[in-house]
Design a protein around this motif. Structure first.
Motif, short mmCIF file in Angstrom:
data_model
loop_
_atom_site.label_atom_id
_atom_site.label_comp_id
_atom_site.label_asym_id
_atom_site.label_seq_id
_atom_site.Cartn_x
_atom_site.Cartn_y
_atom_site.Cartn_z
N TYR A 13 0.82 -1.22 0.00
CA TYR A 13 0.00 0.00 0.00
C TYR A 13 0.85 1.27 0.00
CZ TYR A 13 -4.19 -2.77 0.83
OH TYR A 13 -5.22 -3.66 0.70
N GLY A 14 2.02 1.22 0.63
CA GLY A 14 2.94 2.36 0.63
C GLY A 14 2.68 3.39 1.71
N ASN A 15 1.72 3.14 2.59
CA ASN A 15 1.45 4.10 3.65
C ASN A 15 2.67 4.28 4.55
OD1 ASN A 15 -1.07 3.93 2.54
ND2 ASN A 15 -2.07 3.07 4.31
N CYS A 16 3.43 3.23 4.74
CA CYS A 16 4.64 3.31 5.57
C CYS A 16 5.66 4.24 4.94
CB CYS A 16 5.23 1.93 5.81
SG CYS A 16 5.66 1.04 4.29
N VAL A 17 5.74 4.23 3.63
CA VAL A 17 6.68 5.09 2.92
C VAL A 17 6.32 6.56 3.14
CG1 VAL A 17 7.65 5.68 0.66
CG2 VAL A 17 7.09 3.30 1.18
N ALA A 18 5.04 6.85 3.09
CA ALA A 18 4.58 8.22 3.32
C ALA A 18 4.84 8.65 4.77
CB ALA A 18 3.10 8.35 2.99
N ALA A 19 4.68 7.72 5.72
CA ALA A 19 4.82 8.06 7.13
C ALA A 19 6.28 8.12 7.58
CB ALA A 19 4.08 7.04 7.99
N ALA A 20 7.12 7.26 7.03
CA ALA A 20 8.52 7.18 7.48
C ALA A 20 9.43 6.85 6.29
CB ALA A 20 8.67 6.13 8.57
N PRO A 21 9.63 7.82 5.39
CA PRO A 21 10.40 7.55 4.17
C PRO A 21 11.87 7.23 4.41
CG PRO A 21 9.88 9.88 4.35
CD PRO A 21 9.12 9.18 5.43
N ASP A 22 12.41 7.57 5.58
CA ASP A 22 13.79 7.22 5.87
C ASP A 22 13.93 5.74 6.19
OD1 ASP A 22 14.62 9.82 5.51
OD2 ASP A 22 14.61 10.30 7.65
N PHE A 23 12.81 5.08 6.49
CA PHE A 23 12.84 3.67 6.88
C PHE A 23 12.27 2.73 5.83
CE2 PHE A 23 13.60 5.66 10.86
CZ PHE A 23 14.42 4.77 11.53
N PHE A 24 11.32 3.21 5.03
CA PHE A 24 10.60 2.32 4.12
C PHE A 24 10.59 2.85 2.70
CE2 PHE A 24 8.56 2.21 8.33
CZ PHE A 24 8.80 0.89 8.68
N ASP A 25 10.62 1.92 1.76
CA ASP A 25 10.44 2.21 0.35
C ASP A 25 9.75 1.00 -0.25
OD1 ASP A 25 10.49 3.54 -2.05
OD2 ASP A 25 12.66 3.60 -2.24
N LEU A 26 9.32 1.11 -1.50
CA LEU A 26 8.74 -0.02 -2.20
C LEU A 26 9.63 -0.40 -3.37
CD1 LEU A 26 4.96 0.98 -2.34
CD2 LEU A 26 6.09 -0.55 -0.71
N ILE A 52 3.36 2.47 11.91
CA ILE A 52 2.73 1.22 12.35
C ILE A 52 1.21 1.24 12.18
CG2 ILE A 52 2.29 -0.24 14.36
CD1 ILE A 52 5.23 0.36 15.20
N PRO A 53 0.50 2.23 12.69
CA PRO A 53 -0.97 2.18 12.57
C PRO A 53 -1.52 2.46 11.17
CG PRO A 53 -0.32 4.19 13.69
CD PRO A 53 0.93 3.36 13.50
N VAL A 54 -0.70 3.03 10.29
CA VAL A 54 -1.21 3.31 8.94
C VAL A 54 -1.00 2.16 7.98
CG1 VAL A 54 -1.01 5.80 9.22
CG2 VAL A 54 0.87 4.54 8.16
N CYS A 55 -0.36 1.10 8.45
CA CYS A 55 -0.22 -0.11 7.63
C CYS A 55 -1.52 -0.91 7.74
CB CYS A 55 0.96 -0.96 8.10
SG CYS A 55 1.10 -2.51 7.18
N PRO A 56 -2.28 -1.00 6.66
CA PRO A 56 -3.56 -1.71 6.75
C PRO A 56 -3.42 -3.21 7.01
CG PRO A 56 -3.18 -0.95 4.50
CD PRO A 56 -2.06 -0.42 5.34
N MET A 57 -2.24 -3.74 6.79
CA MET A 57 -2.01 -5.18 7.00
C MET A 57 -1.33 -5.48 8.35
SD MET A 57 -3.49 -6.06 4.32
CE MET A 57 -3.31 -7.81 4.56
N SER A 58 -1.04 -4.44 9.12
CA SER A 58 -0.35 -4.61 10.41
C SER A 58 0.95 -5.39 10.26
CB SER A 58 -1.27 -5.28 11.43
OG SER A 58 -2.42 -4.50 11.65
N ALA A 59 1.71 -5.04 9.23
CA ALA A 59 2.94 -5.77 8.92
C ALA A 59 4.19 -5.18 9.56
CB ALA A 59 3.13 -5.82 7.40
#
Length: 64
Positions: A13-26, A52-59
């Protein structure tokens, strides 16, 4: 704190990228890439906690 991503649960989904781009990418297939495996500072931990809470899959989670 360690940043832990369950790649089997990630749906790209990429929500993690938007929330913490220094930690996540796709990657090209839409799978999350963990750019940093450890959140050392309070600011880094806060960024991951925001993701963490914006990941719809709780991954995503923080480990010790």
């Amino acid at each position: 704190m360690d940043v832990v991503v369950d790649l089997g649960m990630c749906q790209g989904y990429g929500n993690c990228v938007a929330a913490a781009p220094d930690f996540f990418d796709l990657d090209d297939s839409g799978q999350v890439l963990l750019l940093k495996g450890t959140a050392k500072t309070e600011a880094e931990q806060a960024a991951v906690r925001d993701a963490i809470p914006v990941c719809p899959m709780s991954a995503i989670r923080l480990g010790e």
